[in-house]
Design a protein around this motif. Structure first.
Motif, PDB file in Angstrom:
ATOM      1  N   GLU A   2      -4.112 112.158  54.259  1.00 44.11           N
ATOM      2  CA  GLU A   2      -4.809 111.922  55.530  1.00 44.11           C
ATOM      3  C   GLU A   2      -4.046 110.973  56.458  1.00 44.11           C
ATOM      4  O   GLU A   2      -4.446 110.783  57.613  1.00 44.11           O
ATOM      5  CB  GLU A   2      -6.230 111.396  55.293  1.00 44.11           C
ATOM      6  N   ASP A   3      -2.961 110.390  55.984  1.00 51.56           N
ATOM      7  CA  ASP A   3      -2.109 109.571  56.849  1.00 51.56           C
ATOM      8  C   ASP A   3      -1.120 110.427  57.647  1.00 51.56           C
ATOM      9  O   ASP A   3      -0.413 109.908  58.513  1.00 51.56           O
ATOM     10  CB  ASP A   3      -1.322 108.551  56.020  1.00 51.56           C
ATOM     11  N   THR A   4      -1.072 111.701  57.339  1.00 52.36           N
ATOM     12  CA  THR A   4      -0.170 112.602  58.045  1.00 52.36           C
ATOM     13  C   THR A   4      -0.508 112.643  59.529  1.00 52.36           C
ATOM     14  O   THR A   4      -1.655 112.908  59.911  1.00 52.36           O
ATOM     15  CB  THR A   4      -0.259 114.017  57.459  1.00 52.36           C
ATOM     16  N   ALA A   5       0.482 112.344  60.358  1.00 48.26           N
ATOM     17  CA  ALA A   5       0.281 112.302  61.806  1.00 48.26           C
ATOM     18  C   ALA A   5       1.593 111.964  62.483  1.00 48.26           C
ATOM     19  O   ALA A   5       2.576 111.604  61.824  1.00 48.26           O
ATOM     20  CB  ALA A   5      -0.761 111.238  62.174  1.00 48.26           C
ATOM     21  N   MET A   6       1.585 112.077  63.807  1.00 48.50           N
ATOM     22  CA  MET A   6       2.667 111.527  64.603  1.00 48.50           C
ATOM     23  C   MET A   6       2.330 110.065  64.858  1.00 48.50           C
ATOM     24  O   MET A   6       1.205 109.756  65.280  1.00 48.50           O
ATOM     25  CB  MET A   6       2.793 112.283  65.925  1.00 48.50           C
ATOM     26  N   TYR A   7       3.263 109.182  64.583  1.00 46.22           N
ATOM     27  CA  TYR A   7       3.047 107.755  64.755  1.00 46.22           C
ATOM     28  C   TYR A   7       3.801 107.268  66.001  1.00 46.22           C
ATOM     29  O   TYR A   7       4.989 107.573  66.173  1.00 46.22           O
ATOM     30  CB  TYR A   7       3.522 106.996  63.513  1.00 46.22           C
ATOM     31  N   PHE A   8       3.085 106.496  66.810  1.00 45.48           N
ATOM     32  CA  PHE A   8       3.630 105.997  68.057  1.00 45.48           C
ATOM     33  C   PHE A   8       3.637 104.478  68.083  1.00 45.48           C
ATOM     34  O   PHE A   8       2.651 103.842  67.684  1.00 45.48           O
ATOM     35  CB  PHE A   8       2.802 106.491  69.252  1.00 45.48           C
ATOM     36  N   CYS A   9       4.713 103.928  68.580  1.00 49.03           N
ATOM     37  CA  CYS A   9       4.798 102.511  68.859  1.00 49.03           C
ATOM     38  C   CYS A   9       4.340 102.288  70.300  1.00 49.03           C
ATOM     39  O   CYS A   9       4.633 103.113  71.175  1.00 49.03           O
ATOM     40  CB  CYS A   9       6.242 102.063  68.674  1.00 49.03           C
ATOM     41  N   ALA A  10       3.621 101.178  70.538  1.00 47.34           N
ATOM     42  CA  ALA A  10       3.118 100.914  71.877  1.00 47.34           C
ATOM     43  C   ALA A  10       3.167  99.426  72.178  1.00 47.34           C
ATOM     44  O   ALA A  10       3.072  98.599  71.253  1.00 47.34           O
ATOM     45  CB  ALA A  10       1.682 101.424  72.023  1.00 47.34           C
ATOM     46  N   ALA A  11       3.278  99.103  73.453  1.00 50.10           N
ATOM     47  CA  ALA A  11       3.306  97.710  73.891  1.00 50.10           C
ATOM     48  C   ALA A  11       2.393  97.549  75.092  1.00 50.10           C
ATOM     49  O   ALA A  11       2.297  98.448  75.934  1.00 50.10           O
ATOM     50  CB  ALA A  11       4.724  97.299  74.246  1.00 50.10           C
ATOM     51  N   GLY A  12       1.720  96.389  75.162  1.00 50.91           N
ATOM     52  CA  GLY A  12       0.781  96.187  76.253  1.00 50.91           C
ATOM     53  C   GLY A  12       0.679  94.741  76.684  1.00 50.91           C
ATOM     54  O   GLY A  12       1.165  93.841  75.999  1.00 50.91           O
ATOM     55  N   PRO A  13       0.023  94.518  77.817  1.00 50.50           N
ATOM     56  CA  PRO A  13      -0.022  93.183  78.433  1.00 50.50           C
ATOM     57  C   PRO A  13      -1.206  92.308  78.034  1.00 50.50           C
ATOM     58  O   PRO A  13      -1.367  91.212  78.564  1.00 50.50           O
ATOM     59  CB  PRO A  13      -0.116  93.528  79.909  1.00 50.50           C
ATOM     60  N   TYR A  14      -2.051  92.775  77.103  1.00 52.90           N
ATOM     61  CA  TYR A  14      -3.259  92.025  76.770  1.00 52.90           C
ATOM     62  C   TYR A  14      -3.075  91.206  75.493  1.00 52.90           C
ATOM     63  O   TYR A  14      -2.659  91.738  74.468  1.00 52.90           O
ATOM     64  CB  TYR A  14      -4.443  92.974  76.603  1.00 52.90           C
ATOM     65  N   SER A  15      -3.435  89.944  75.567  1.00 54.77           N
ATOM     66  CA  SER A  15      -3.336  89.078  74.393  1.00 54.77           C
ATOM     67  C   SER A  15      -4.673  88.912  73.686  1.00 54.77           C
ATOM     68  O   SER A  15      -4.720  88.351  72.583  1.00 54.77           O
ATOM     69  CB  SER A  15      -2.815  87.702  74.795  1.00 54.77           C
ATOM     70  N   ASP A  16      -5.744  89.374  74.290  1.00 51.65           N
ATOM     71  CA  ASP A  16      -7.040  89.327  73.621  1.00 51.65           C
ATOM     72  C   ASP A  16      -7.913  90.462  74.156  1.00 51.65           C
ATOM     73  O   ASP A  16      -7.528  91.184  75.056  1.00 51.65           O
ATOM     74  CB  ASP A  16      -7.728  87.972  73.798  1.00 51.65           C
ATOM     75  N   GLY A  17      -9.077  90.583  73.542  1.00 52.06           N
ATOM     76  CA  GLY A  17     -10.001  91.609  73.987  1.00 52.06           C
ATOM     77  C   GLY A  17      -9.907  92.882  73.184  1.00 52.06           C
ATOM     78  O   GLY A  17      -8.869  93.205  72.602  1.00 52.06           O
ATOM     79  N   THR A  18     -11.040  93.586  73.163  1.00 56.67           N
ATOM     80  CA  THR A  18     -11.103  94.824  72.377  1.00 56.67           C
ATOM     81  C   THR A  18     -10.306  95.959  72.995  1.00 56.67           C
ATOM     82  O   THR A  18     -10.099  96.989  72.345  1.00 56.67           O
ATOM     83  CB  THR A  18     -12.569  95.260  72.219  1.00 56.67           C
ATOM     84  N   ILE A  19      -9.858  95.790  74.224  1.00 54.98           N
ATOM     85  CA  ILE A  19      -9.045  96.826  74.839  1.00 54.98           C
ATOM     86  C   ILE A  19      -7.786  97.064  74.038  1.00 54.98           C
ATOM     87  O   ILE A  19      -7.204  98.156  74.070  1.00 54.98           O
ATOM     88  CB  ILE A  19      -8.715  96.478  76.312  1.00 54.98           C
ATOM     89  N   ARG A  20      -7.348  96.061  73.274  1.00 57.27           N
ATOM     90  CA  ARG A  20      -6.148  96.217  72.452  1.00 57.27           C
ATOM     91  C   ARG A  20      -6.351  97.217  71.327  1.00 57.27           C
ATOM     92  O   ARG A  20      -5.398  97.633  70.678  1.00 57.27           O
ATOM     93  CB  ARG A  20      -5.729  94.870  71.870  1.00 57.27           C
ATOM     94  N   ASN A  21      -7.598  97.561  71.040  1.00 53.86           N
ATOM     95  CA  ASN A  21      -7.891  98.516  69.975  1.00 53.86           C
ATOM     96  C   ASN A  21      -7.883  99.968  70.460  1.00 53.86           C
ATOM     97  O   ASN A  21      -8.145 100.884  69.688  1.00 53.86           O
ATOM     98  CB  ASN A  21      -9.252  98.214  69.356  1.00 53.86           C
ATOM     99  N   THR A  22      -7.627 100.140  71.735  1.00 50.47           N
ATOM    100  CA  THR A  22      -7.611 101.488  72.311  1.00 50.47           C
ATOM    101  C   THR A  22      -6.273 101.744  73.000  1.00 50.47           C
ATOM    102  O   THR A  22      -5.555 100.811  73.358  1.00 50.47           O
ATOM    103  CB  THR A  22      -8.735 101.666  73.334  1.00 50.47           C
ATOM    104  N   ALA A  23      -5.987 103.007  73.201  1.00 48.89           N
ATOM    105  CA  ALA A  23      -4.739 103.380  73.863  1.00 48.89           C
ATOM    106  C   ALA A  23      -4.673 102.821  75.296  1.00 48.89           C
ATOM    107  O   ALA A  23      -3.584 102.595  75.822  1.00 48.89           O
ATOM    108  CB  ALA A  23      -4.593 104.896  73.876  1.00 48.89           C
ATOM    109  N   ARG A  24      -5.849 102.589  75.891  1.00 53.03           N
ATOM    110  CA  ARG A  24      -5.867 102.060  77.266  1.00 53.03           C
ATOM    111  C   ARG A  24      -5.253 100.676  77.374  1.00 53.03           C
ATOM    112  O   ARG A  24      -4.849 100.233  78.448  1.00 53.03           O
ATOM    113  CB  ARG A  24      -7.301 102.016  77.794  1.00 53.03           C
ATOM    114  N   GLY A  25      -5.172  99.976  76.236  1.00 52.15           N
ATOM    115  CA  GLY A  25      -4.638  98.624  76.251  1.00 52.15           C
ATOM    116  C   GLY A  25      -3.122  98.556  76.225  1.00 52.15           C
ATOM    117  O   GLY A  25      -2.563  97.464  76.192  1.00 52.15           O
TER     118      GLY A  25
END
Length: 126
Positions: free
Chosen positions: A89-112
């Motif tokens: 079930e770990d099979t997937a395409m894995y993506f690295c991402a970087a964002g400008p938020y240091s706190d908040g739940t937005i970091r748990n979503t792609a929008r962050g």
């Protein structure tokens, strides 16, 4: 402009391990959080793990806690994801991402995250 390049994906049998790397180039001063996401066919992109670049605090999806470890080499601007005891079930395409938020739940979503790598495929066979 920051660019991210993943490497380290591949095919393994269940129970095996892989280590993903993500090299960041460019001016990373505005990046406060980096994360690994994954997306399986027909499913939404989901957060696997994230790490704050200032204090190194981390968070993980429940499905990978105890098996995956996210880390960062600040001197080399490289992000890692050590994946142990892999499951089909770990099979997937894995993506690295970087964002400008240091706190908040937005970091748990792609929008962050506003910078993304091209992705690396991880396939786990039973």
């Amino acid at each position: 402009q920051v660019q991210l390049q993943e490497s380290g994906g591949g095919s393994v049998q269940a129970g095996g391990s892989l280590r993903l790397s993500c090299a960041a180039s460019g001016n990373t001063d505005s990046i406060y959080c980096m994360g690994w996401f994954r997306q399986a066919p027909g499913k939404e992109r989901e957060l696997v793990a994230r790490i704050n670049t200032d204090d190194g605090s981390t968070d993980y999806a429940d499905s990978v806690k105890g098996r995956f470890t996210i880390s960062r080499d600040n001197a080399k601007n490289t992000l890692f994801l050590q994946m142990n005891d892999l499951k089909p079930e770990d099979t997937a395409m894995y993506f690295c991402a970087a964002g400008p938020y240091s706190d908040g739940t937005i970091r748990n979503t792609a929008r962050g995250y506003n910078i993304w790598g091209q992705g690396t495929q991880v396939t786990v066979s039973s």
